[in-house]
Write a protein that holds these residues in place. Structure first.
Motif, mmCIF file in Angstrom:
data_model
loop_
_atom_site.group_PDB
_atom_site.id
_atom_site.type_symbol
_atom_site.label_atom_id
_atom_site.label_comp_id
_atom_site.label_asym_id
_atom_site.label_seq_id
_atom_site.Cartn_x
_atom_site.Cartn_y
_atom_site.Cartn_z
ATOM 1 N N LYS A 167 0.701 -1.048 -0.117
ATOM 2 C CA LYS A 167 0.065 -0.126 0.149
ATOM 3 C C LYS A 167 0.964 1.115 -0.231
ATOM 4 N N GLU A 168 0.089 2.305 -0.065
ATOM 5 C CA GLU A 168 0.721 3.748 -0.399
ATOM 6 C C GLU A 168 1.818 3.849 0.947
ATOM 7 N N PRO A 169 1.451 3.849 2.059
ATOM 8 C CA PRO A 169 2.269 4.269 3.141
ATOM 9 C C PRO A 169 3.765 3.363 2.991
ATOM 10 N N TYR A 170 3.593 2.223 2.687
ATOM 11 C CA TYR A 170 4.628 1.200 2.584
ATOM 12 C C TYR A 170 5.634 1.862 1.401
ATOM 13 N N LYS A 171 5.140 2.310 0.283
ATOM 14 C CA LYS A 171 5.651 2.924 -0.759
ATOM 15 C C LYS A 171 6.536 4.202 -0.334
ATOM 16 N N ARG A 172 5.939 5.010 0.544
ATOM 17 C CA ARG A 172 6.464 6.149 1.013
ATOM 18 C C ARG A 172 7.490 5.620 1.956
ATOM 19 N N PHE A 173 7.616 4.737 2.731
ATOM 20 C CA PHE A 173 8.550 4.221 3.754
ATOM 21 C C PHE A 173 9.644 3.957 2.553
ATOM 22 N N ILE A 174 9.547 3.261 1.576
ATOM 23 C CA ILE A 174 10.667 2.954 0.700
ATOM 24 C C ILE A 174 11.260 4.194 0.111
ATOM 25 N N GLU A 175 10.350 5.203 -0.196
ATOM 26 C CA GLU A 175 10.779 6.395 -0.981
ATOM 27 C C GLU A 175 11.679 6.992 0.109
ATOM 28 N N ASN A 176 11.283 7.123 1.417
ATOM 29 C CA ASN A 176 12.141 7.876 2.318
ATOM 30 C C ASN A 176 13.548 7.417 2.552
ATOM 31 N N GLN A 177 13.351 5.902 2.357
ATOM 32 C CA GLN A 177 14.590 5.288 2.660
ATOM 33 C C GLN A 177 15.585 5.494 1.448
ATOM 34 N N ILE A 178 15.302 5.485 0.350
ATOM 35 C CA ILE A 178 15.784 5.924 -0.879
ATOM 36 C C ILE A 178 16.502 7.267 -0.745
ATOM 37 N N ARG A 179 15.679 8.115 -0.362
ATOM 38 C CA ARG A 179 16.198 9.599 -0.140
ATOM 39 C C ARG A 179 17.200 9.568 0.958
ATOM 40 N N GLU A 180 17.039 8.846 1.943
ATOM 41 C CA GLU A 180 17.931 8.935 2.996
ATOM 42 C C GLU A 180 19.602 8.403 2.623
ATOM 43 N N HIS A 181 19.557 7.460 1.591
ATOM 44 C CA HIS A 181 20.744 6.994 1.253
ATOM 45 C C HIS A 181 21.486 7.776 0.094
ATOM 46 N N TRP A 182 20.536 8.501 -0.730
ATOM 47 C CA TRP A 182 20.982 9.071 -2.261
ATOM 48 C C TRP A 182 20.416 10.493 -1.985
ATOM 49 N N LYS A 183 21.356 11.227 -2.732
ATOM 50 C CA LYS A 183 20.647 12.679 -2.832
ATOM 51 C C LYS A 183 19.738 13.002 -3.717
ATOM 52 N N LEU A 184 18.435 13.121 -3.363
ATOM 53 C CA LEU A 184 17.517 13.205 -4.531
ATOM 54 C C LEU A 184 16.654 14.612 -4.015
ATOM 55 N N THR A 185 17.107 15.366 -3.067
ATOM 56 C CA THR A 185 16.462 16.385 -2.594
ATOM 57 C C THR A 185 15.812 17.255 -3.799
ATOM 58 N N GLY A 186 14.671 17.901 -3.709
ATOM 59 C CA GLY A 186 13.738 18.472 -4.440
ATOM 60 C C GLY A 186 13.312 17.947 -5.684
ATOM 61 N N SER A 187 13.544 16.643 -6.084
ATOM 62 C CA SER A 187 13.212 15.896 -7.126
ATOM 63 C C SER A 187 11.923 14.951 -6.808
ATOM 64 N N PRO A 188 10.997 14.862 -7.324
ATOM 65 C CA PRO A 188 9.848 14.083 -6.871
ATOM 66 C C PRO A 188 10.380 12.641 -7.538
ATOM 67 N N ILE A 189 9.885 11.320 -6.779
ATOM 68 C CA ILE A 189 10.407 10.134 -7.329
ATOM 69 C C ILE A 189 9.416 9.132 -7.475
ATOM 70 N N ASN A 190 9.174 8.274 -8.232
ATOM 71 C CA ASN A 190 8.257 7.172 -8.576
ATOM 72 C C ASN A 190 8.582 5.961 -7.945
ATOM 73 N N VAL A 191 7.783 5.240 -7.201
ATOM 74 C CA VAL A 191 8.321 4.054 -6.717
ATOM 75 C C VAL A 191 7.133 3.144 -7.187
ATOM 76 N N PHE A 192 7.248 2.002 -7.920
ATOM 77 C CA PHE A 192 6.155 1.178 -8.247
ATOM 78 C C PHE A 192 6.762 -0.099 -7.900
ATOM 79 N N VAL A 193 5.515 -1.042 -7.531
ATOM 80 C CA VAL A 193 5.818 -2.401 -7.227
ATOM 81 C C VAL A 193 5.185 -3.211 -8.126
ATOM 82 N N ARG A 194 6.018 -4.113 -8.781
ATOM 83 C CA ARG A 194 5.561 -4.892 -9.818
ATOM 84 C C ARG A 194 5.632 -6.517 -9.330
ATOM 85 N N SER A 195 4.887 -7.360 -10.118
ATOM 86 C CA SER A 195 5.168 -8.822 -9.885
ATOM 87 C C SER A 195 6.386 -9.269 -10.550
ATOM 88 N N LYS A 196 6.834 -10.402 -9.945
ATOM 89 C CA LYS A 196 8.391 -10.854 -10.334
ATOM 90 C C LYS A 196 8.392 -11.065 -11.866
#
Length: 437
Positions: A408-437
């Protein structure tokens, strides 16, 4: 460069229904972010491989019970100044009203292409009644039913036919475009003048293909970018009534035509509803963001505590997207003006960040293992692999899972925040999609 189509007409003729019908094809892409007001007043429509923006003016009339005709007339005037084409909606079941005639008069004077749309034509008999609308002097009424979709395909064909053909911009694609946006009187022109200074010879104006985006090439002090300037080009009549609608109509183009939006907020007034409306336009168009708190020279208490409070207030209002720079500046005293440009450049480069797949998995998989998505109905969700999609407009990441529909959305947001913490993406929107294998 996008074209802009405005839907006008008096209340209850079906403007919103038509708007939803025209923009519906993109529901998958345009998400209704919770808590956004007036979310349905602006959207994109795609037809036969061409895309244009649609604005429903109806959502901007203040409390719809006492619809005052003055406000509607003002909106129609603003719409004719800002749009490339107007869809004038009338109701075949009520026939011509006085207000329809007033609106028609404004539209006839405007020299803008107008399509007269006779809505609520639900059966053949009603098509004959549409003939009454010839009296408005705007040519053939097009019969549609926004509710059932009857006639909307023909209408869209006409829209594409009447929209100005896309000219090619003589702009270098690799040079970033910065737009300065914000509500009226927040200091947009002053900051642009502060950037450019008096050395006008360094600046070349390139007229955009649409009638009001002017690109100013800025090439000095190690910077090279276009400033998208739409303000102050045609200030025919200052519209006092409906500033909010005015500033949104004004901003749409500059936002759509830019990579990075510099959103200006007035330090003496704090964040207002209108700032939020413009912020939502920036988000909806996936643009990078730098927030500039202007007129900082007028604030007496400049202590760290005040700055912190101000920053927190801004981020709280704009949540969940909070990873953007905030700069306290003054166009008047030129304080931190240079910093604004440096930051805009950084934010633009952050859009271009490429993270190698092995590195991404090495960092993200242990985090996901430690905090997996919550299980639903006893089913455990496993994310085994992730990668960044190459060559997208904004950084886009795909996470492969066994049950993607349960993430769900909150978990995608958690993933997004983790990506932002480890890489510098400040100011840029990012997309996180979850797909089947």
């Amino acid at each position: 460069m996008g074209n802009l189509v405005a839907i006008v007409g008096r209340p209850n003729v079906g403007k919103s229904t038509l708007f939803n019908r025209l923009t519906k094809t993109r529901h998958a892409i345009v998400s209704d972010v919770a808590g956004t007001t007036r979310d349905r007043q602006y959207g994109k429509c795609e037809w036969n491989g061409r895309e244009f923006s649609v604005v429903d003016t109806g959502g901007w009339v203040v409390n719809s019970d006492d619809v005052f005709e003055g406000a509607i007339r003002d909106q129609v005037k603003i719409a004719t100044e800002e749009a490339d084409l107007v869809l004038f909606l009338v109701d075949v079941q009520t026939g011509v009203t006085d207000l329809d005639s007033d609106v028609a008069q404004i539209l006839r004077r405007s020299k803008l292409p107008v399509i007269l749309v006779s809505n609520k034509t639900d059966n053949n008999e009603q098509q004959y009644y549409a003939a009454d609308f010839y009296a408005l002097g705007l040519g053939d009424p097009v019969c549609v039913s926004a509710l059932s979709g009857f006639g909307t395909g023909d209408l869209l064909d006409m829209v594409l036919d009447k929209l100005p053909k896309e000219g090619s911009d003589d702009l270098d694609v690799n040079i970033p475009r910065f737009a300065v946006v914000g509500r009226p009187n927040v200091g947009k022109s002053s900051i642009i003048n502060a950037f450019i200074g008096e050395e006008r010879n360094i600046v070349t104006d390139i007229a955009g293909t649409t009638r009001d985006s002017i690109y100013t090439r800025y090439d000095k002090f190690g910077f090279d970018f276009y400033l998208v300037d739409t303000a102050g080009i045609r200030r025919k009549n200052k519209v006092s009534e409906d500033l909010e609608f005015y500033s949104v109509m004004r901003s749409i183009r500059s936002i759509e035509n830019s990579d990075v939006c510099i959103l200006m907020i007035d330090a003496t007034r704090g964040i207002e509803a209108q700032d939020m409306n413009i912020f939502q336009l920036i988000q909806k168009n996936n643009k990078s963001l730098v927030v500039v708190v202007n007129k900082w020279d007028l604030v007496e208490d400049k202590s760290q505590a005040v700055i912190k409070t101000f920053e927190n207030a801004i981020r709280e209002r704009m949540a969940p997207f909070t990873d953007f720079p905030i700069i306290f500046a003054s166009a008047l005293t030129k304080q931190r003006i240079f910093k604004v440009l440096e930051t805009a450049k950084e934010v633009y480069l952050n859009r271009k960040v490429r993270i190698g797949t092995s590195k991404l998995n090495e960092v993200m998989l242990p985090i996901i293992e430690a905090t997996p998505p919550p299980s639903i109905k006893g089913k455990y969700i496993k994310i085994k692999y992730c990668t960044q999609v190459p060559d997208t407009q904004i950084p886009t990441f795909i996470f492969y899972a066994n049950l993607p529909q349960y993430v769900k959305e909150p978990y995608k947001r958690f993933i997004e925040n983790q990506i932002r913490e480890h890489w510098k993406l400040t100011g840029s929107p990012i997309n996180v999609f979850v797909r089947s294998k």
